[in-house]
Design a protein around this motif. Structure first.
Motif, PDB file in Angstrom:
ATOM      1  N   HIS A 294       0.894  -1.155   0.121  1.00  0.00           N
ATOM      2  CA  HIS A 294       0.042  -0.017  -0.054  1.00  0.00           C
ATOM      3  C   HIS A 294       0.919   1.148  -0.157  1.00  0.00           C
ATOM      4  O   HIS A 294       0.319   2.331   0.085  1.00  0.00           O
ATOM      5  CB  HIS A 294      -1.033   0.011   1.216  1.00  0.00           C
ATOM      6  N   SER A 295       2.160   1.098  -0.358  1.00  0.00           N
ATOM      7  CA  SER A 295       3.139   2.317  -0.209  1.00  0.00           C
ATOM      8  C   SER A 295       4.101   1.847  -1.392  1.00  0.00           C
ATOM      9  O   SER A 295       4.275   0.889  -1.622  1.00  0.00           O
ATOM     10  CB  SER A 295       3.737   2.527   1.012  1.00  0.00           C
ATOM     11  N   TRP A 296       4.361   2.983  -2.266  1.00  0.00           N
ATOM     12  CA  TRP A 296       5.596   2.876  -3.274  1.00  0.00           C
ATOM     13  C   TRP A 296       6.925   2.759  -2.383  1.00  0.00           C
ATOM     14  O   TRP A 296       7.220   3.673  -1.437  1.00  0.00           O
ATOM     15  CB  TRP A 296       5.484   4.165  -3.920  1.00  0.00           C
ATOM     16  N   ASN A 297       7.649   1.685  -2.714  1.00  0.00           N
ATOM     17  CA  ASN A 297       9.152   1.488  -2.487  1.00  0.00           C
ATOM     18  C   ASN A 297      10.123   2.232  -3.382  1.00  0.00           C
ATOM     19  O   ASN A 297       9.774   2.049  -4.556  1.00  0.00           O
ATOM     20  CB  ASN A 297       9.265   0.193  -1.882  1.00  0.00           C
ATOM     21  N   ALA A 298      11.068   2.405  -2.680  1.00  0.00           N
ATOM     22  CA  ALA A 298      12.424   3.051  -3.751  1.00  0.00           C
ATOM     23  C   ALA A 298      13.643   2.652  -2.930  1.00  0.00           C
ATOM     24  O   ALA A 298      13.703   3.109  -1.789  1.00  0.00           O
ATOM     25  CB  ALA A 298      12.291   4.514  -3.876  1.00  0.00           C
ATOM     26  N   ALA A 299      14.543   2.019  -3.783  1.00  0.00           N
ATOM     27  CA  ALA A 299      15.691   1.511  -2.984  1.00  0.00           C
ATOM     28  C   ALA A 299      16.953   2.188  -3.348  1.00  0.00           C
ATOM     29  O   ALA A 299      18.094   1.722  -3.159  1.00  0.00           O
ATOM     30  CB  ALA A 299      15.991  -0.117  -3.283  1.00  0.00           C
ATOM     31  N   HIS A 300      16.694   3.302  -3.921  1.00  0.00           N
ATOM     32  CA  HIS A 300      17.703   4.149  -4.480  1.00  0.00           C
ATOM     33  C   HIS A 300      18.757   4.686  -3.388  1.00  0.00           C
ATOM     34  O   HIS A 300      18.400   5.257  -2.369  1.00  0.00           O
ATOM     35  CB  HIS A 300      17.451   5.253  -5.281  1.00  0.00           C
ATOM     36  N   LYS A 301      19.944   4.333  -3.480  1.00  0.00           N
ATOM     37  CA  LYS A 301      21.025   4.355  -2.390  1.00  0.00           C
ATOM     38  C   LYS A 301      21.172   5.939  -2.014  1.00  0.00           C
ATOM     39  O   LYS A 301      21.059   6.256  -0.732  1.00  0.00           O
ATOM     40  CB  LYS A 301      22.344   4.106  -2.842  1.00  0.00           C
TER      41      LYS A 301
END
Length: 378
Positions: free
Chosen positions: A282-289
């Motif tokens: 239910h949330s957008w994820n972003a793994a950008h360091k």
């Protein structure tokens, strides 16, 4: 998995301290004016976007059961920022208000940059602090929010957003196809109202009126008045105007991020005002360091909503199988949000794929698109 003996080292926490380099940039902008006033927003928005492209993703997770004592360097980060932002902001008001070497436009530019910093970093750090259980950190979070005249964010975020995210009762969940230019004025109006309503209802359950001293809005108003009074004392009318510029920019930065975090993602209505529990998808994820260094893992937002009690170094990253992924970090996505046709082109297909993946049984999304489903039961 990050090794257990690696996380507590100050060297491991050091990348998250990069945000402190933004404060000297504000002073350079104030001393030199001219093109230097562009440095704070350019570094905040674009340098970290470039670094994201160069450094890629960080898919490692820390052990979520890591004890508090091993997180000292991460906890010091958010608490140390508060006095430094305070003295920087009001020092700049004192210095810039009477600075003859700066034109009116340059003064505006300095405090535009200050708002980018107090919004991108200050409000973000207040978000980390308000989620903690001890009064010291929560009070420090209140100070940061008072510096941008957005104190009600704490009540709205803790009592409304986390409880009702993805439902019609949460103003911050951006509707599918809703452009930021429509979202922003709606949120400014509705968030204050929902925050005050939540505190009033909380007091009513104890048979207390909203005018009772336990209503935190009285503290919010007092802190904000003190901040405005200090701006007047240090810079007169010019000081107040500059303070309001940075506060307005900071609020805009916050709501841009809010818009990105949940755009088009809704919880399934189960009938009779009941909704499914909040899940990572239910949330957008972003793994950008790099941008997660800047934003202290705020982009691991799927885990934050799933486990809001976790401190930022322990937030977990989710794969595409468990949470929807943003194509870029927040520095890029917030710029895209300001261009509605571009935003819809990038994000609407992702929302539709998300719907097909998690809710193939829902064939009519019209009520979800306009937040017209029944209000959730309290």
């Amino acid at each position: 998995m990050i090794a257990a003996d690696t996380l507590p080292r100050w060297q491991s926490a050091l990348p998250f301290w990069l945000s402190f380099l933004l404060l000297p940039l504000l002073w350079l902008a104030a001393f030199f004016g001219g093109g230097v006033i562009l440095l704070p927003p350019l570094v905040t928005w674009y340098l970290f976007a470039i670094l994201d492209g160069l450094l890629g993703l960080n898919l490692e997770n820390a052990d979520p059961t890591t004890p508090e004592d091993d997180l000292i360097w991460y906890r010091r980060l958010t608490t140390a920022w508060v006095p430094l932002q305070f003295f920087t902001l009001f020092g700049l008001i004192w210095f810039v208000s009477d600075a003859s070497h700066l034109s009116g436009l340059e003064k505006f530019g300095v405090f535009f940059g200050a708002g980018v910093v107090t919004g991108t970093i200050g409000i973000n750090y207040s978000h980390e602090l308000m989620h903690q259980k001890n009064n010291l950190e929560r009070n420090l979070g209140d100070l940061l929010l008072a510096m941008v005249l957005y104190s009600h964010f704490r009540s709205e975020h803790l009592l409304v957003h986390h409880r009702y995210v993805g439902t019609p009762r949460d103003p911050v969940t951006a509707y599918y196809n809703e452009g930021f230019h429509r979202f922003y004025p709606r949120v400014l109006r509705q968030c204050w109202q929902s925050a005050f309503r939540a505190e009033r209802e909380k007091l009513a359950k104890k048979n207390l009126p909203w005018t009772h001293a336990k209503n935190p809005f009285f503290r919010y108003w007092a802190l904000q008045i003190l901040m405005l009074a200090l701006a007047v004392l240090l810079g007169g009318l010019t000081g107040v105007l500059l303070f309001l510029v940075q506060a307005g920019v900071a609020i805009w930065q916050l709501e841009l991020v809010n818009y990105v975090e949940h755009y088009g993602l809704t919880r399934k209505h189960l009938g009779e005002g009941k909704y499914e529990h909040v899940r990572p998808h239910h949330s957008w994820n972003a793994a950008h360091k790099a941008s997660n260094w800047l934003l202290i893992n705020l982009q691991r937002h799927s885990d934050h909503h799933y486990r809001p009690d976790r401190r930022f170094p322990l937030l977990q990253n989710y794969t595409t199988a468990d949470a929807p992924q943003l194509p870029y970090g927040y520095p890029v996505m917030t710029v895209a949000a300001m261009i509605p046709p571009l935003w819809r082109r990038v994000m609407n297909p992702r929302v539709r794929r998300w719907r097909q993946m998690y809710y193939p049984e829902i064939t009519d999304w019209s009520l979800y698109n306009k937040a017209k489903n029944p209000m959730p039961k309290s």
